[in-house]
Structures are given as C-alpha cells and as structure tokens.
Design a protein around this motif. Structure first.
Motif, PDB file in Angstrom:
ATOM      1  N   UNK A 257       0.788  -1.223   0.000  1.00  0.00           N
ATOM      2  CA  UNK A 257       0.000   0.000   0.000  1.00  0.00           C
ATOM      3  C   UNK A 257       0.826   1.282   0.000  1.00  0.00           C
ATOM      4  N   UNK A 258       2.061   1.233   0.441  1.00  0.00           N
ATOM      5  CA  UNK A 258       2.916   2.432   0.465  1.00  0.00           C
ATOM      6  C   UNK A 258       4.365   2.043   0.207  1.00  0.00           C
ATOM      7  N   UNK A 259       4.665   1.548  -0.992  1.00  0.00           N
ATOM      8  CA  UNK A 259       6.011   1.028  -1.264  1.00  0.00           C
ATOM      9  C   UNK A 259       7.100   2.091  -1.198  1.00  0.00           C
ATOM     10  N   UNK A 260       6.769   3.371  -1.404  1.00  0.00           N
ATOM     11  CA  UNK A 260       7.772   4.439  -1.347  1.00  0.00           C
ATOM     12  C   UNK A 260       7.894   5.052   0.046  1.00  0.00           C
ATOM     13  N   UNK A 261       7.114   4.543   0.989  1.00  0.00           N
ATOM     14  CA  UNK A 261       7.145   5.032   2.372  1.00  0.00           C
ATOM     15  C   UNK A 261       6.827   6.523   2.453  1.00  0.00           C
ATOM     16  N   UNK A 262       5.768   6.920   1.739  1.00  0.00           N
ATOM     17  CA  UNK A 262       5.295   8.302   1.817  1.00  0.00           C
ATOM     18  C   UNK A 262       4.846   8.635   3.240  1.00  0.00           C
ATOM     19  N   UNK A 263       4.225   7.655   3.904  1.00  0.00           N
ATOM     20  CA  UNK A 263       3.753   7.845   5.272  1.00  0.00           C
ATOM     21  C   UNK A 263       4.819   7.313   6.237  1.00  0.00           C
ATOM     22  N   UNK A 264       5.868   8.110   6.388  1.00  0.00           N
ATOM     23  CA  UNK A 264       7.011   7.721   7.230  1.00  0.00           C
ATOM     24  C   UNK A 264       7.072   8.503   8.528  1.00  0.00           C
ATOM     25  N   UNK A 265       6.216   9.508   8.703  1.00  0.00           N
ATOM     26  CA  UNK A 265       6.262  10.336   9.894  1.00  0.00           C
ATOM     27  C   UNK A 265       5.386   9.708  10.964  1.00  0.00           C
ATOM     28  N   UNK A 266       5.866   8.597  11.505  1.00  0.00           N
ATOM     29  CA  UNK A 266       5.147   7.818  12.503  1.00  0.00           C
ATOM     30  C   UNK A 266       6.139   6.795  13.064  1.00  0.00           C
TER      31      UNK A 266
END
Length: 446
Positions: free
Chosen positions: A431-440
């Motif tokens: 679902x997020x292979x580029x790690x766009x949601x990394x601020x967690x």
C-alpha cells in the motif's frame, strides 16, 4: 516548492509560512512544528489532492488528527490536518452492536458526547482532545479495555486514502490484511478518513477516586491481587505524580471505572482496598462517560515541554519484585511519574495474531519516567534514569507506541515482535512502497 497548484485544487485552506494564521495552524498539543505546507482539508477529495501533491513533490506526508503525537512537531513535510473531518454518525446494527462511523479528524471527547446521547460507548483514551485516528491506529488502551478490549478491537472497517491518492473501503471482506494492519499498526498505510466501529450499550459508569498515603508497595500488591479476579466491568489505574499543576496534585491515587450504575457493586469490589491502611475514599458516584475524560490544553506558544526519560511496557506478571522496582524508581526521583493500568479480560481474549498489537497476555500496562528539567537533571542522572528504565522495560512483553514521545525512526522495532513486523512490512510494501507515510513509528516496506 511551488504550492500554487495545491491552493487551486484544494477547497480547504492551504497555508505556508508567509500566510496569516500560520503559527496557530502549526501548533498542536505536542508542540510546534515547521512543515513545508499545511493543508486543512475540508473533504475527502482534499485529502487525495494533498497526498498526490506530497508524493509528486517527494515530501513526506504528515497526518494530524488530534495533534498529540510528537511526530507533528518535526520539520518539513506536507501536514494534512484532518480536524474538519469530525462527523460522528450512528448508522445501525451490525454484528450484534451499533455501527458508528467517525471522521478521521474527530476527537474522543466529542465522540463520547454524541455516543452518550444514544446510550452507547466505545473504549477510547483518557483525554477528550486526543484524536480518534492516532489512538485507534496505535491500538487504544482505554477505560473499558477489560470489558471491550482496545479501541482497535472495536474497529470493523475504514475509509482510507492510499499513497497514490486513491480511496478504498477497507473491511474484513474487501481488504482483510489491510484491516488487520490498521488495528494497531499505526498510520503507516494511508490516511484514514473514516473509522467504522462496533459500539456498545453504555448508559452510565460509576467512577471512584481513592487517595493513597504511606508506602505504596502493599497497596499495589493488593491492587494486583484484586484485579486478578475482578469482574470485567472494572478497569483501574494507579498513578503517583509530583506536584505539576493544580489539576494534578502530588501523590499517589487510584481511579476506577465501572460499567453500569451500581455504586454499591463497585464499592463491594473495591472493599479489600478500602480496608487497607493508607487508602481513603475520595469520591464514588455515577457519571456520564464523557465527564471523566481529561482536558489537555495546548501549550503556550514558545513553551518548552520538558523531556521524559523513561517509557512504557506491557507486563505479563506484576510480581512483588517488579512492584518493588517500580516504587523504588519513583522514590529515587522526585520529578518522576509512575502509572499503571489494568489489562486482561477482553484485551486478553483476542488472539495474538489477530491484530499487530503486542503482548495480548499482558495483565498490566506500566509507565514510568523522570522529567528532564534543564539545569536540574545532569548527564549522570540521565544515564541513571535510562538504565533504570531499561531494566523495567526488559521485564515487559512489548511497548505501547501511543504512550511514547520518541521520534526515533527505529523505535517501531521495540514495539512489535519480529514476525508481526515482517507481516506489517509486507502490507506496507503493498500500500505504500515508497514510504510516503514515514512520519510515525515507521514500518519500512518489505
């Protein structure tokens, strides 16, 4: 970074550092950050546009619901503020309980108030201003944890905007592995714009507050023994804090939440504690659930929040040795806090592999730490506190990410067992292979 296209495509407010209202928009309960741009979304399409913009600009997406997460205070990134998506809708029956749909920007105090009007409840956090999103995605230990489990255990579906800006409806039937990951895997997999919960009948609760004086060791042991066989209607906390402000007087206390309206029933269950020397009944009365949620005001602009040296752990057994070590930690450091919450019951009924949340066999949640006050705590004292906490954490079976202020990218490895992390990483890669949601508390794509 050119944000002009974003201003055109989004119907909500788009703010940059030069815009009026910037300083207030970047402040939160956790402190003040400096993102590249803030998008105050007003609808689902705005969320998709903000995500696509972040991806195209190769900026990290920062999602803010209630604003209690320390990840909101870091610099850079596209901050997606969900606060306008705060609808609460009681839909109907599903799987034996009322189905409630809650917007990703809603806060628990408002949700509890709406549900109370319908005679319903969801086990949530302790604080009215905490966001539904962050608490649920991190698991959600609340006042009904022994009766109903985690907030995430009551989650039956979600609406999510993916890293590609697409909208998906997540259910057990449509995307079972993604729903599994949302039940405690954090905000790693997209922006959840709506949470679907199975609520419970809740007309009222009985709330008790007990004051404690003297040696807390025998009292903690008695609390442990009581909760080993107590009815699931009871969830209890123990807290010992220094003098911080008038709303949190110094000293030890016990708070108890009982589902129902039978004051005598709770008093009977608490009788072994009330009979102890050093335990005083301060209050016991029927309350509405929203009324027991704490208020947590945002810090004043520029106010420095003290650091915290310690952490939390999920303890399988609260034996005498651990009690002694916890109390000794608190006694050795005047500016420190000790907090325990009972688990077990419905929390422990959930199989370990049914959600990512660790240590389903834990019976207590423990938190302890000292405040890192500039000019008071030196390097030697910091090292002592870090070592003392490391010894305590090692006795637990996992760490609860929602009670951590760490922004260390590697912190997630302390939260999940290796097999759980591997499974989460596989979902992340889908679902997020580029790690766009990394601020967690970040799960790196497999």
């Amino acid at each position: 970074m050119d944000i002009a296209p974003l201003r055109t495509s989004v119907s909500g407010a788009v703010l940059a550092a030069e815009d009026q209202g910037w300083d207030s928009a970047r402040a939160s309960h956790a402190g003040t950050g400096s993102p590249d741009v803030i998008v105050r979304v007003s609808n689902l399409d705005d969320v998709s546009e903000a995500v696509r913009f972040a991806a195209a600009a190769r900026r990290v997406a920062v999602v803010r619901g209630g604003g209690h997460s320390a990840w909101c205070t870091l610099d850079d990134g596209v901050l997606i503020d969900l606060s306008a998506l705060d609808a609460v809708e009681v839909v109907g029956d599903r799987d034996g309980g009322a189905l409630v749909r809650i917007g990703g920007g809603a806060r628990w105090g408002d949700v509890a108030q709406v549900l109370s009007e319908h005679g319903l409840g969801i086990s949530s956090g302790d604080t009215a201003s905490v966001g539904v999103g962050g608490l649920t995605l991190g698991g959600g230990i609340g006042w009904m944890v022994r009766a109903w489990g985690l907030a995430a255990d009551q989650l039956v579906g979600a609406q999510l905007v993916t890293a590609q800006g697409e909208v998906v409806e997540v259910t057990e039937a449509s995307h079972p592995e993604l729903l599994w990951a949302l039940r405690g895997g954090g905000g790693n997999f997209g922006v959840v714009t709506r949470f679907d919960f199975r609520a419970h009948d809740l007309s009222s609760i009985v709330w008790a507050e007990l004051g404690i004086s003297g040696d807390t060791r025998p009292i903690l042991r008695a609390v442990r023994d009581l909760l080993a066989t107590a009815p699931r209607e009871l969830t209890l906390t123990f807290m010992d804090v220094p003098a911080m402000d008038p709303s949190a007087p110094a000293g030890a206390s016990i708070a108890a939440c009982w589902i129902g309206d039978d004051v005598d029933a709770l008093r009977a269950v608490l009788a072994p504690l009330l009979a102890l020397d050093g335990v005083e009944e301060r209050d016991i009365a029927v309350r509405d659930y929203p009324d027991i949620l704490l208020e947590h005001p945002e810090p004043e602009p520029g106010q420095q929040i003290p650091g915290f040296i310690g952490g939390n752990t999920l303890a399988r057994v609260l034996d005498d040795e651990l009690v002694d070590e916890l109390v000794a930690f608190r006694e050795s450091t005047p500016a420190s806090v000790l907090f325990l919450r009972s688990l077990g019951g419905a929390y422990g009924d959930v199989p370990q592999d049914a959600t990512p949340f660790p240590a389903r066999d834990a019976t207590w949640f423990l938190m302890a730490g000292g405040f890192d006050i500039p000019g008071v705590v030196d390097d030697a004292e910091r090292a002592r506190l870090e070592g003392a906490w490391a010894s305590l954490e090692a006795q637990g079976g996992g760490v609860y990410g929602n009670f951590s202020t760490s922004t260390d990218p590697a912190f997630a490895s302390r939260m999940y067992p290796a097999d759980t992390m591997a499974r989460l990483a596989a979902v992340k890669a889908t679902w997020d292979p580029r790690n766009l949601f990394a601020r967690n508390h970040n799960v790196v794509p497999a």
